[in-house]
Design a protein around this motif. Structure first.
Motif, PDB file in Angstrom:
ATOM      1  N   GLN A   1       0.835  -1.207   0.000  1.00 45.73           N
ATOM      2  CA  GLN A   1       0.000   0.000   0.000  1.00 45.73           C
ATOM      3  C   GLN A   1       0.866   1.252   0.000  1.00 45.73           C
ATOM      4  OE1 GLN A   1      -2.888   0.125   3.153  1.00 45.73           O
ATOM      5  NE2 GLN A   1      -3.356   2.261   2.820  1.00 45.73           N
ATOM      6  N   PHE A   2       1.999   1.235   0.689  1.00 42.89           N
ATOM      7  CA  PHE A   2       2.780   2.446   0.881  1.00 42.89           C
ATOM      8  C   PHE A   2       4.069   2.509   0.065  1.00 42.89           C
ATOM      9  CE2 PHE A   2       0.026   2.344   4.598  1.00 42.89           C
ATOM     10  CZ  PHE A   2      -0.454   3.639   4.595  1.00 42.89           C
TER      11      PHE A   2
ATOM     12  N   THR B   1       5.343   5.712  -2.069  1.00 49.04           N
ATOM     13  CA  THR B   1       4.831   6.975  -1.534  1.00 49.04           C
ATOM     14  C   THR B   1       5.972   7.992  -1.461  1.00 49.04           C
ATOM     15  OG1 THR B   1       3.181   5.830  -0.203  1.00 49.04           O
ATOM     16  CG2 THR B   1       3.737   8.075   0.465  1.00 49.04           C
ATOM     17  N   PRO B   2       5.751   9.217  -1.930  1.00 47.38           N
ATOM     18  CA  PRO B   2       6.788  10.244  -1.785  1.00 47.38           C
ATOM     19  C   PRO B   2       7.062  10.501  -0.305  1.00 47.38           C
ATOM     20  CG  PRO B   2       5.138  10.934  -3.383  1.00 47.38           C
ATOM     21  CD  PRO B   2       4.603   9.711  -2.693  1.00 47.38           C
ATOM     22  N   VAL B   3       8.350  10.559   0.058  1.00 44.49           N
ATOM     23  CA  VAL B   3       8.727  10.779   1.452  1.00 44.49           C
ATOM     24  C   VAL B   3       9.985  11.644   1.512  1.00 44.49           C
ATOM     25  CG1 VAL B   3      10.099   8.656   1.634  1.00 44.49           C
ATOM     26  CG2 VAL B   3       9.101   9.666   3.694  1.00 44.49           C
TER      27      VAL B   3
ATOM     28  N   SER C   1       8.551  14.790   6.111  1.00 48.86           N
ATOM     29  CA  SER C   1       7.242  14.124   6.096  1.00 48.86           C
ATOM     30  C   SER C   1       7.287  12.715   6.690  1.00 48.86           C
ATOM     31  CB  SER C   1       6.700  14.049   4.666  1.00 48.86           C
ATOM     32  OG  SER C   1       7.471  13.160   3.873  1.00 48.86           O
TER      33      SER C   1
ATOM     34  N   LEU D   1       4.038  10.225   7.778  1.00 43.73           N
ATOM     35  CA  LEU D   1       3.844   9.017   6.986  1.00 43.73           C
ATOM     36  C   LEU D   1       3.869   7.782   7.883  1.00 43.73           C
ATOM     37  CD1 LEU D   1       3.433   7.560   4.329  1.00 43.73           C
ATOM     38  CD2 LEU D   1       5.929   7.677   3.972  1.00 43.73           C
TER      39      LEU D   1
ATOM     40  N   MET E   1       0.786   5.108   8.291  1.00 44.76           N
ATOM     41  CA  MET E   1       0.962   3.677   8.055  1.00 44.76           C
ATOM     42  C   MET E   1       0.493   2.876   9.273  1.00 44.76           C
ATOM     43  SD  MET E   1       4.697   3.876   6.213  1.00 44.76           S
ATOM     44  CE  MET E   1       4.863   2.137   5.826  1.00 44.76           C
TER      45      MET E   1
ATOM     46  N   TYR F   1      12.543  14.922  -2.227  1.00 48.30           N
ATOM     47  CA  TYR F   1      11.892  13.729  -1.696  1.00 48.30           C
ATOM     48  C   TYR F   1      12.350  12.519  -2.495  1.00 48.30           C
ATOM     49  CZ  TYR F   1       8.873  13.708  -5.781  1.00 48.30           C
ATOM     50  OH  TYR F   1       8.411  13.661  -7.068  1.00 48.30           O
TER      51      TYR F   1
ATOM     52  N   GLU G   1      11.132   8.022  -3.098  1.00 50.61           N
ATOM     53  CA  GLU G   1      10.029   7.067  -2.958  1.00 50.61           C
ATOM     54  C   GLU G   1      10.303   6.122  -1.796  1.00 50.61           C
ATOM     55  OE1 GLU G   1       9.480   4.959  -6.609  1.00 50.61           O
ATOM     56  OE2 GLU G   1       8.992   6.770  -7.709  1.00 50.61           O
ATOM     57  N   LEU G   2       9.270   5.854  -1.019  1.00 48.54           N
ATOM     58  CA  LEU G   2       9.393   4.937   0.101  1.00 48.54           C
ATOM     59  C   LEU G   2       9.648   3.522  -0.409  1.00 48.54           C
ATOM     60  CD1 LEU G   2       9.105   4.810   3.235  1.00 48.54           C
ATOM     61  CD2 LEU G   2       6.816   3.921   2.802  1.00 48.54           C
TER      62      LEU G   2
END
Length: 114
Positions: free
Chosen positions: A22-23, A26-28, A32, A36, A40, A73, A75-76
């Motif tokens: 799901q995550f 995600t931009p991180v 942030s 985040l 989660m 940022y 990506e996670l």
């Protein structure tokens, strides 16, 4: 029929699959990361049998990644998070952990308490 311990372990696997897929992507950013992590944790704790989730977003790894980038940022991915979960099914509690091992985000069973 599966035992309660087997059900609890299955539930833990479902939670990890949900959390990771799901995550991921995600931009991180370091700024942030905390919000985040909380999002989660709260998302996965909504699922049945999930008692506790602790997500540690590794901001130092994010900073290292961003040092050679023009972006603010990234990506996670699994290399940026450590996760611990507690799942309870019937009278069984399962503790799990995800952390980097040999360059791979390994999800593992830490303990089963009946």
């Amino acid at each position: 029929m599966p035992t309660d311990a087997e059900h609890a372990c299955f539930e833990a696997g479902i939670k990890f699959g949900s959390l990771y897929h799901q995550f991921a992507g995600t931009p991180v950013s370091p700024e942030s990361a905390g919000s985040l992590a909380r999002a989660m944790e709260e998302a996965i704790e909504n699922q049945p049998h999930c008692v506790d989730v602790d997500v540690d977003v590794r901001t130092e790894r994010i900073r290292e990644e961003l040092a050679s980038s023009s972006a603010d940022y990234t990506e996670l991915t699994g290399r940026f998070i450590d996760v611990e979960m507690r799942i309870e099914y019937a009278d069984v509690a399962v503790r799990t952990r995800m952390e980097m091992e040999d360059g791979y985000p390994l999800m593992k069973l830490v303990g089963v308490e009946e």
